[in-house]
Scaffold this motif. Structure first.
Motif, PDB file in Angstrom:
ATOM      1  N   GLY A 164      40.941  29.148  54.839  1.00 47.19           N
ATOM      2  CA  GLY A 164      39.489  29.243  54.707  1.00 47.19           C
ATOM      3  C   GLY A 164      39.005  29.871  53.418  1.00 47.19           C
ATOM      4  O   GLY A 164      37.816  30.203  53.303  1.00 47.19           O
ATOM      5  N   VAL A 165      39.878  30.016  52.423  1.00 42.79           N
ATOM      6  CA  VAL A 165      39.471  30.562  51.132  1.00 42.79           C
ATOM      7  C   VAL A 165      39.187  29.390  50.193  1.00 42.79           C
ATOM      8  O   VAL A 165      40.076  28.584  49.911  1.00 42.79           O
ATOM      9  CB  VAL A 165      40.565  31.470  50.532  1.00 42.79           C
ATOM     10  N   ASP A 166      37.959  29.301  49.709  1.00 43.40           N
ATOM     11  CA  ASP A 166      37.551  28.190  48.857  1.00 43.40           C
ATOM     12  C   ASP A 166      37.615  28.624  47.393  1.00 43.40           C
ATOM     13  O   ASP A 166      36.724  29.294  46.888  1.00 43.40           O
ATOM     14  CB  ASP A 166      36.129  27.749  49.220  1.00 43.40           C
ATOM     15  N   LEU A 167      38.674  28.237  46.718  1.00 42.07           N
ATOM     16  CA  LEU A 167      38.862  28.606  45.312  1.00 42.07           C
ATOM     17  C   LEU A 167      38.232  27.569  44.385  1.00 42.07           C
ATOM     18  O   LEU A 167      38.027  26.419  44.778  1.00 42.07           O
ATOM     19  CB  LEU A 167      40.355  28.708  44.999  1.00 42.07           C
ATOM     20  N   PRO A 168      37.958  27.963  43.142  1.00 39.08           N
ATOM     21  CA  PRO A 168      37.479  26.979  42.157  1.00 39.08           C
ATOM     22  C   PRO A 168      38.534  25.897  41.922  1.00 39.08           C
ATOM     23  O   PRO A 168      39.713  26.087  42.210  1.00 39.08           O
ATOM     24  CB  PRO A 168      37.247  27.818  40.895  1.00 39.08           C
ATOM     25  N   ARG A 169      38.137  24.781  41.344  1.00 41.79           N
ATOM     26  CA  ARG A 169      39.035  23.638  41.177  1.00 41.79           C
ATOM     27  C   ARG A 169      39.952  23.757  39.971  1.00 41.79           C
ATOM     28  O   ARG A 169      41.093  23.292  40.018  1.00 41.79           O
ATOM     29  CB  ARG A 169      38.183  22.364  41.059  1.00 41.79           C
ATOM     30  N   VAL A 170      39.496  24.377  38.868  1.00 40.20           N
ATOM     31  CA  VAL A 170      40.275  24.338  37.638  1.00 40.20           C
ATOM     32  C   VAL A 170      40.928  25.692  37.346  1.00 40.20           C
ATOM     33  O   VAL A 170      40.501  26.741  37.835  1.00 40.20           O
ATOM     34  CB  VAL A 170      39.400  23.921  36.438  1.00 40.20           C
ATOM     35  N   SER A 171      41.991  25.644  36.525  1.00 35.01           N
ATOM     36  CA  SER A 171      42.812  26.825  36.260  1.00 35.01           C
ATOM     37  C   SER A 171      42.030  27.978  35.661  1.00 35.01           C
ATOM     38  O   SER A 171      42.197  29.143  36.064  1.00 35.01           O
ATOM     39  CB  SER A 171      43.968  26.448  35.318  1.00 35.01           C
ATOM     40  N   GLN A 172      41.168  27.682  34.670  1.00 37.08           N
ATOM     41  CA  GLN A 172      40.461  28.780  34.002  1.00 37.08           C
ATOM     42  C   GLN A 172      39.570  29.554  34.951  1.00 37.08           C
ATOM     43  O   GLN A 172      39.399  30.774  34.807  1.00 37.08           O
ATOM     44  CB  GLN A 172      39.655  28.274  32.799  1.00 37.08           C
ATOM     45  N   ASP A 173      39.007  28.873  35.939  1.00 35.64           N
ATOM     46  CA  ASP A 173      38.162  29.570  36.917  1.00 35.64           C
ATOM     47  C   ASP A 173      39.002  30.295  37.967  1.00 35.64           C
ATOM     48  O   ASP A 173      38.617  31.367  38.441  1.00 35.64           O
ATOM     49  CB  ASP A 173      37.220  28.576  37.593  1.00 35.64           C
ATOM     50  N   GLN A 174      40.139  29.718  38.331  1.00 33.99           N
ATOM     51  CA  GLN A 174      41.015  30.384  39.296  1.00 33.99           C
ATOM     52  C   GLN A 174      41.582  31.690  38.730  1.00 33.99           C
ATOM     53  O   GLN A 174      41.842  32.630  39.478  1.00 33.99           O
ATOM     54  CB  GLN A 174      42.161  29.451  39.698  1.00 33.99           C
ATOM     55  N   SER A 175      41.741  31.753  37.418  1.00 32.52           N
ATOM     56  CA  SER A 175      42.337  32.948  36.803  1.00 32.52           C
ATOM     57  C   SER A 175      41.419  34.164  36.871  1.00 32.52           C
ATOM     58  O   SER A 175      41.852  35.274  36.553  1.00 32.52           O
ATOM     59  CB  SER A 175      42.710  32.658  35.347  1.00 32.52           C
ATOM     60  N   VAL A 176      40.161  33.973  37.275  1.00 37.55           N
ATOM     61  CA  VAL A 176      39.242  35.105  37.440  1.00 37.55           C
ATOM     62  C   VAL A 176      38.616  35.090  38.835  1.00 37.55           C
ATOM     63  O   VAL A 176      37.582  35.708  39.068  1.00 37.55           O
ATOM     64  CB  VAL A 176      38.127  35.062  36.361  1.00 37.55           C
ATOM     65  N   ALA A 177      39.289  34.406  39.768  1.00 37.99           N
ATOM     66  CA  ALA A 177      38.717  34.259  41.121  1.00 37.99           C
ATOM     67  C   ALA A 177      38.950  35.471  41.993  1.00 37.99           C
ATOM     68  O   ALA A 177      38.341  35.590  43.056  1.00 37.99           O
ATOM     69  CB  ALA A 177      39.295  33.014  41.790  1.00 37.99           C
ATOM     70  N   GLY A 178      39.836  36.375  41.584  1.00 38.61           N
ATOM     71  CA  GLY A 178      40.127  37.552  42.394  1.00 38.61           C
ATOM     72  C   GLY A 178      40.222  38.796  41.540  1.00 38.61           C
ATOM     73  O   GLY A 178      39.701  38.853  40.429  1.00 38.61           O
ATOM     74  N   THR A 179      40.930  39.791  42.052  1.00 40.71           N
ATOM     75  CA  THR A 179      41.135  41.046  41.331  1.00 40.71           C
ATOM     76  C   THR A 179      42.372  40.940  40.452  1.00 40.71           C
ATOM     77  O   THR A 179      43.443  40.529  40.921  1.00 40.71           O
ATOM     78  CB  THR A 179      41.313  42.207  42.322  1.00 40.71           C
ATOM     79  N   GLN A 180      42.258  41.295  39.203  1.00 39.28           N
ATOM     80  CA  GLN A 180      43.397  41.251  38.290  1.00 39.28           C
ATOM     81  C   GLN A 180      44.451  42.276  38.735  1.00 39.28           C
ATOM     82  O   GLN A 180      44.124  43.420  39.040  1.00 39.28           O
ATOM     83  CB  GLN A 180      42.950  41.545  36.856  1.00 39.28           C
ATOM     84  N   VAL A 181      45.718  41.857  38.776  1.00 35.91           N
ATOM     85  CA  VAL A 181      46.822  42.748  39.158  1.00 35.91           C
ATOM     86  C   VAL A 181      47.920  42.657  38.115  1.00 35.91           C
ATOM     87  O   VAL A 181      48.072  41.634  37.429  1.00 35.91           O
ATOM     88  CB  VAL A 181      47.384  42.385  40.554  1.00 35.91           C
ATOM     89  N   SER A 182      48.702  43.735  38.023  1.00 37.13           N
ATOM     90  CA  SER A 182      49.811  43.780  37.072  1.00 37.13           C
ATOM     91  C   SER A 182      50.955  42.897  37.552  1.00 37.13           C
ATOM     92  O   SER A 182      51.202  42.745  38.758  1.00 37.13           O
ATOM     93  CB  SER A 182      50.301  45.227  36.921  1.00 37.13           C
ATOM     94  N   LEU A 183      51.684  42.321  36.603  1.00 45.85           N
ATOM     95  CA  LEU A 183      52.851  41.503  36.951  1.00 45.85           C
ATOM     96  C   LEU A 183      53.968  42.360  37.532  1.00 45.85           C
ATOM     97  O   LEU A 183      54.904  41.817  38.147  1.00 45.85           O
ATOM     98  CB  LEU A 183      53.348  40.749  35.716  1.00 45.85           C
ATOM     99  N   ASP A 184      53.868  43.666  37.359  1.00 50.36           N
ATOM    100  CA  ASP A 184      54.858  44.584  37.942  1.00 50.36           C
ATOM    101  C   ASP A 184      54.500  44.963  39.370  1.00 50.36           C
ATOM    102  O   ASP A 184      55.252  45.686  40.026  1.00 50.36           O
ATOM    103  CB  ASP A 184      54.958  45.860  37.088  1.00 50.36           C
ATOM    104  N   ASN A 185      53.364  44.524  39.838  1.00 51.46           N
ATOM    105  CA  ASN A 185      52.914  44.909  41.176  1.00 51.46           C
ATOM    106  C   ASN A 185      52.496  43.685  41.989  1.00 51.46           C
ATOM    107  O   ASN A 185      51.513  43.707  42.725  1.00 51.46           O
ATOM    108  CB  ASN A 185      51.741  45.890  41.047  1.00 51.46           C
ATOM    109  N   LEU A 186      53.244  42.591  41.848  1.00 52.07           N
ATOM    110  CA  LEU A 186      52.895  41.335  42.532  1.00 52.07           C
ATOM    111  C   LEU A 186      53.228  41.395  44.013  1.00 52.07           C
ATOM    112  O   LEU A 186      54.178  42.073  44.444  1.00 52.07           O
ATOM    113  CB  LEU A 186      53.656  40.175  41.882  1.00 52.07           C
TER     114      LEU A 186
END
Length: 283
Positions: free
Chosen positions: A208-230
Protein backbone atom coordinates in the motif's frame (compact mmCIF):
# COMPACT_ATOMS: atom_id res chain seq x y z
CA UNK A 1 -69.31 131.91 -71.41
CA UNK A 2 -66.01 133.36 -70.63
CA UNK A 3 -63.06 131.29 -71.69
CA UNK A 4 -61.68 131.92 -68.33
CA UNK A 5 -64.70 130.58 -66.58
CA UNK A 6 -63.89 128.07 -63.90
CA UNK A 7 -64.68 124.57 -64.88
CA UNK A 8 -65.16 122.00 -62.26
CA UNK A 9 -62.51 119.26 -62.53
CA UNK A 10 -63.62 115.63 -62.82
CA UNK A 11 -60.20 114.30 -61.72
CA UNK A 12 -60.31 112.33 -58.55
CA UNK A 13 -58.61 113.99 -55.70
CA UNK A 14 -55.03 112.68 -55.15
CA UNK A 15 -54.73 110.54 -52.12
CA UNK A 16 -51.86 110.98 -49.83
CA UNK A 17 -49.22 108.15 -49.52
CA UNK A 18 -50.47 105.50 -47.10
CA UNK A 19 -48.85 105.39 -43.79
CA UNK A 20 -48.06 102.06 -42.16
CA UNK A 21 -47.36 101.93 -38.48
CA UNK A 22 -46.06 98.79 -36.78
CA UNK A 23 -46.26 98.69 -33.08
CA UNK A 24 -45.35 95.79 -30.94
CA UNK A 25 -45.10 95.33 -27.26
CA UNK A 26 -45.47 92.73 -24.56
CA UNK A 27 -48.15 93.28 -22.05
CA UNK A 28 -49.03 90.50 -19.70
CA UNK A 29 -47.30 87.99 -21.92
CA UNK A 30 -49.45 88.75 -25.04
CA UNK A 31 -48.15 90.57 -28.13
CA UNK A 32 -49.98 93.80 -28.76
CA UNK A 33 -51.61 94.30 -32.05
CA UNK A 34 -49.91 95.51 -35.15
CA UNK A 35 -51.92 98.28 -36.62
CA UNK A 36 -51.73 99.19 -40.24
CA UNK A 37 -53.44 102.43 -41.07
CA UNK A 38 -53.69 104.42 -44.25
CA UNK A 39 -54.83 108.02 -44.48
CA UNK A 40 -57.76 108.62 -46.82
CA UNK A 41 -57.85 111.54 -49.18
CA UNK A 42 -60.53 113.42 -47.33
CA UNK A 43 -59.33 114.87 -44.15
CA UNK A 44 -62.30 113.61 -42.31
CA UNK A 45 -62.12 110.00 -43.71
CA UNK A 46 -62.04 107.18 -41.21
CA UNK A 47 -58.61 105.50 -41.07
CA UNK A 48 -58.48 101.90 -42.19
CA UNK A 49 -57.13 99.69 -39.51
CA UNK A 50 -56.20 95.97 -39.83
CA UNK A 51 -55.42 94.07 -36.67
CA UNK A 52 -53.33 90.87 -36.71
CA UNK A 53 -52.96 88.78 -33.57
CA UNK A 54 -49.41 87.26 -33.35
CA UNK A 55 -48.13 84.94 -30.67
CA UNK A 56 -45.14 85.93 -28.61
CA UNK A 57 -42.63 84.04 -26.50
CA UNK A 58 -44.32 83.81 -23.18
CA UNK A 59 -42.72 82.99 -19.86
CA UNK A 60 -44.09 79.39 -20.17
CA UNK A 61 -42.41 78.81 -23.54
CA UNK A 62 -39.12 80.17 -22.23
CA UNK A 63 -39.31 77.71 -19.35
CA UNK A 64 -39.98 74.86 -21.81
CA UNK A 65 -36.95 75.84 -23.87
CA UNK A 66 -34.81 75.87 -20.73
CA UNK A 67 -36.01 72.40 -19.71
CA UNK A 68 -35.40 71.10 -23.23
CA UNK A 69 -31.85 72.45 -23.19
CA UNK A 70 -31.23 70.88 -19.78
CA UNK A 71 -32.57 67.51 -20.96
CA UNK A 72 -30.36 67.69 -24.07
CA UNK A 73 -27.32 68.38 -21.89
CA UNK A 74 -28.18 65.43 -19.62
CA UNK A 75 -28.41 63.11 -22.64
CA UNK A 76 -25.04 64.39 -23.86
CA UNK A 77 -23.52 63.79 -20.40
CA UNK A 78 -24.98 60.27 -20.28
CA UNK A 79 -23.58 59.42 -23.71
CA UNK A 80 -20.17 60.78 -22.74
CA UNK A 81 -20.18 58.72 -19.51
CA UNK A 82 -21.20 55.60 -21.44
CA UNK A 83 -18.38 56.16 -23.93
CA UNK A 84 -15.90 56.45 -21.04
CA UNK A 85 -17.24 53.24 -19.45
CA UNK A 86 -16.99 51.37 -22.77
CA UNK A 87 -13.40 52.55 -23.22
CA UNK A 88 -12.51 51.45 -19.67
CA UNK A 89 -14.12 48.03 -20.22
CA UNK A 90 -12.20 47.57 -23.47
CA UNK A 91 -8.93 48.46 -21.74
CA UNK A 92 -9.65 46.05 -18.88
CA UNK A 93 -10.49 43.24 -21.32
CA UNK A 94 -7.28 43.84 -23.22
CA UNK A 95 -5.25 43.80 -20.00
CA UNK A 96 -6.94 40.57 -18.86
CA UNK A 97 -6.27 38.94 -22.22
CA UNK A 98 -2.61 39.89 -22.07
CA UNK A 99 -2.29 38.56 -18.50
CA UNK A 100 -3.95 35.28 -19.47
CA UNK A 101 -1.64 34.83 -22.44
CA UNK A 102 1.40 35.48 -20.24
CA UNK A 103 0.20 32.97 -17.61
CA UNK A 104 -0.38 30.34 -20.28
CA UNK A 105 3.06 31.01 -21.74
CA UNK A 106 4.72 30.57 -18.35
CA UNK A 107 2.75 27.37 -17.63
CA UNK A 108 3.77 25.94 -21.00
CA UNK A 109 7.41 26.84 -20.40
CA UNK A 110 7.29 25.17 -16.98
CA UNK A 111 5.73 22.04 -18.45
CA UNK A 112 8.38 21.82 -21.17
CA UNK A 113 11.16 22.34 -18.62
CA UNK A 114 9.76 19.48 -16.51
CA UNK A 115 9.57 17.22 -19.54
CA UNK A 116 13.13 18.13 -20.47
CA UNK A 117 14.32 17.31 -16.95
CA UNK A 118 12.67 13.90 -16.99
CA UNK A 119 14.00 13.11 -20.44
CA UNK A 120 17.49 14.10 -19.35
CA UNK A 121 17.23 11.84 -16.32
CA UNK A 122 16.02 8.94 -18.45
CA UNK A 123 18.83 9.56 -20.95
CA UNK A 124 21.37 9.53 -18.12
CA UNK A 125 19.89 6.30 -16.83
CA UNK A 126 20.08 4.71 -20.28
CA UNK A 127 23.66 5.89 -20.69
CA UNK A 128 24.59 4.46 -17.32
CA UNK A 129 22.95 1.14 -18.13
CA UNK A 130 24.78 1.01 -21.48
CA UNK A 131 28.13 1.71 -19.86
CA UNK A 132 27.42 -0.83 -17.17
CA UNK A 133 26.39 -3.41 -19.71
CA UNK A 134 29.70 -2.94 -21.54
CA UNK A 135 31.65 -3.34 -18.30
CA UNK A 136 29.72 -6.43 -17.34
CA UNK A 137 30.20 -7.97 -20.75
CA UNK A 138 33.96 -7.52 -20.45
CA UNK A 139 33.98 -8.89 -16.95
CA UNK A 140 31.84 -11.91 -17.80
CA UNK A 141 34.63 -13.50 -19.82
CA UNK A 142 36.87 -13.41 -16.71
CA UNK A 143 34.26 -14.68 -14.29
CA UNK A 144 33.84 -18.04 -16.08
CA UNK A 145 32.84 -20.87 -13.84
CA UNK A 146 32.62 -18.69 -10.72
CA UNK A 147 29.27 -17.30 -11.91
CA UNK A 148 27.35 -20.47 -11.15
CA UNK A 149 28.59 -20.68 -7.59
CA UNK A 150 28.01 -16.96 -7.12
CA UNK A 151 24.43 -17.34 -8.31
CA UNK A 152 23.83 -20.19 -5.91
CA UNK A 153 25.34 -18.22 -3.05
CA UNK A 154 23.22 -15.19 -3.93
CA UNK A 155 20.09 -17.33 -3.94
CA UNK A 156 20.88 -18.69 -0.51
CA UNK A 157 21.60 -15.19 0.83
CA UNK A 158 18.36 -13.92 -0.60
CA UNK A 159 16.38 -16.65 1.10
CA UNK A 160 18.10 -15.90 4.38
CA UNK A 161 17.55 -12.15 4.03
CA UNK A 162 13.88 -12.61 3.18
CA UNK A 163 13.36 -14.83 6.21
CA UNK A 164 15.05 -12.24 8.45
CA UNK A 165 12.82 -9.43 7.22
CA UNK A 166 9.49 -9.05 8.97
CA UNK A 167 6.17 -7.36 8.39
CA UNK A 168 5.91 -4.95 5.46
CA UNK A 169 9.58 -5.34 4.50
CA UNK A 170 9.15 -9.10 4.12
CA UNK A 171 6.25 -8.59 1.70
CA UNK A 172 8.28 -6.10 -0.36
CA UNK A 173 11.28 -8.44 -0.57
CA UNK A 174 9.12 -11.47 -1.40
CA UNK A 175 7.61 -9.70 -4.41
CA UNK A 176 10.98 -8.37 -5.62
CA UNK A 177 12.60 -11.82 -5.28
CA UNK A 178 9.78 -13.41 -7.31
CA UNK A 179 10.74 -11.14 -10.24
CA UNK A 180 14.42 -12.19 -10.38
CA UNK A 181 15.13 -13.42 -13.89
CA UNK A 182 12.54 -11.16 -15.59
CA UNK A 183 13.64 -9.00 -18.51
CA UNK A 184 14.77 -5.39 -18.29
CA UNK A 185 12.95 -3.11 -20.73
CA UNK A 186 13.08 0.65 -20.20
CA UNK A 187 9.57 1.96 -19.55
CA UNK A 188 8.06 -1.48 -18.79
CA UNK A 189 5.96 -1.94 -15.65
CA UNK A 190 5.54 -5.74 -15.54
CA UNK A 191 4.42 -8.32 -15.12
CA UNK A 192 7.32 -10.03 -16.94
CA UNK A 193 9.51 -7.06 -17.83
CA UNK A 194 10.58 -4.07 -15.74
CA UNK A 195 12.89 -1.13 -15.54
CA UNK A 196 14.62 -0.29 -12.25
CA UNK A 197 12.10 2.21 -10.86
CA UNK A 198 8.98 0.30 -11.95
CA UNK A 199 10.17 -2.81 -10.06
CA UNK A 200 10.76 -0.75 -6.91
CA UNK A 201 7.37 0.94 -7.28
CA UNK A 202 5.51 -2.36 -7.82
CA UNK A 203 7.26 -4.03 -4.85
CA UNK A 204 6.17 -1.33 -2.42
CA UNK A 205 2.69 -1.19 -3.91
CA UNK A 206 2.14 -4.66 -2.40
CA UNK A 207 1.99 -3.08 1.05
CA UNK A 208 0.00 0.00 0.00
CA UNK A 209 2.95 2.39 -0.35
CA UNK A 210 2.58 4.48 -3.51
CA UNK A 211 6.05 5.56 -4.64
CA UNK A 212 6.89 7.93 -7.50
CA UNK A 213 7.47 6.32 -10.91
CA UNK A 214 10.98 7.53 -11.78
CA UNK A 215 14.36 7.03 -10.08
CA UNK A 216 15.12 10.68 -9.34
CA UNK A 217 11.87 11.07 -7.41
CA UNK A 218 12.24 7.75 -5.60
CA UNK A 219 15.67 8.84 -4.33
CA UNK A 220 13.98 11.51 -2.17
CA UNK A 221 10.77 9.62 -1.36
CA UNK A 222 11.82 8.75 2.19
CA UNK A 223 14.34 9.55 4.90
CA UNK A 224 17.98 9.55 3.82
CA UNK A 225 20.00 6.82 5.61
CA UNK A 226 23.68 5.95 5.70
CA UNK A 227 24.93 3.01 3.65
CA UNK A 228 26.49 1.76 6.90
CA UNK A 229 23.09 1.56 8.55
CA UNK A 230 20.96 -0.20 5.91
CA UNK A 231 17.93 -2.33 6.75
CA UNK A 232 16.01 -4.79 4.53
CA UNK A 233 13.47 -2.83 2.47
CA UNK A 234 15.57 0.35 2.12
CA UNK A 235 15.64 1.87 -1.37
CA UNK A 236 19.14 2.16 -2.85
CA UNK A 237 19.91 4.78 -5.48
CA UNK A 238 22.76 5.57 -7.85
CA UNK A 239 23.54 9.20 -8.61
CA UNK A 240 22.61 12.22 -6.51
CA UNK A 241 19.50 12.45 -4.35
CA UNK A 242 16.82 14.08 -6.49
CA UNK A 243 18.64 13.30 -9.74
CA UNK A 244 19.35 9.56 -9.37
CA UNK A 245 19.51 7.45 -12.52
CA UNK A 246 18.99 3.98 -10.96
CA UNK A 247 17.24 2.42 -7.95
CA UNK A 248 17.01 -1.03 -6.34
CA UNK A 249 15.88 -2.65 -3.07
CA UNK A 250 18.25 -3.66 -0.27
CA UNK A 251 17.41 -7.18 0.93
CA UNK A 252 19.97 -7.53 3.73
CA UNK A 253 23.22 -9.42 3.96
CA UNK A 254 24.98 -6.80 1.84
CA UNK A 255 22.86 -7.56 -1.26
CA UNK A 256 20.11 -5.97 -3.35
CA UNK A 257 17.52 -6.90 -5.95
CA UNK A 258 16.98 -4.64 -8.93
CA UNK A 259 16.19 -4.48 -12.63
CA UNK A 260 19.79 -3.92 -13.66
CA UNK A 261 20.06 -3.54 -17.44
CA UNK A 262 18.87 -5.14 -20.71
CA UNK A 263 21.67 -7.73 -20.69
CA UNK A 264 21.15 -8.83 -17.05
CA UNK A 265 17.45 -8.21 -16.42
CA UNK A 266 16.24 -8.43 -12.82
CA UNK A 267 19.07 -9.70 -10.62
CA UNK A 268 20.13 -10.21 -7.06
CA UNK A 269 23.69 -8.99 -6.46
CA UNK A 270 26.18 -7.83 -3.84
CA UNK A 271 26.61 -4.17 -3.07
CA UNK A 272 30.25 -4.66 -4.07
CA UNK A 273 29.10 -5.62 -7.55
CA UNK A 274 27.60 -2.15 -8.06
CA UNK A 275 28.07 0.13 -5.03
CA UNK A 276 25.12 2.53 -4.61
CA UNK A 277 25.45 6.23 -3.89
CA UNK A 278 22.84 6.50 -1.14
CA UNK A 279 19.65 5.11 0.33
CA UNK A 280 16.24 6.20 1.63
CA UNK A 281 13.96 4.49 4.11
CA UNK A 282 10.17 4.49 3.66
CA UNK A 283 9.23 1.72 6.09
Amino acid sequence: MSHTAQITSHRKPRRSTPRVSLRAGVAGGVLSTIAVAGAAAPANAEPVTETIEMPTITAGLASDFARSAEATQQVANTLDLRAQQDAAAATAAKTAKTAKAEAERKAEAKRKAEEARKKAAEAAERASRTAERTTLSNASSDSGSSSASSSSSASDTASQATSQATGSAAAVLAFARAQVGDAYILGSTGPNAWDCSSLVQASFRQIGVDLPRVSQDQSVAGTQVSLDNLQPGDILYWGSAGSAYHTAIYIGGGEFIGAQNPSKGVIQASLDYDPPTGAVRVL
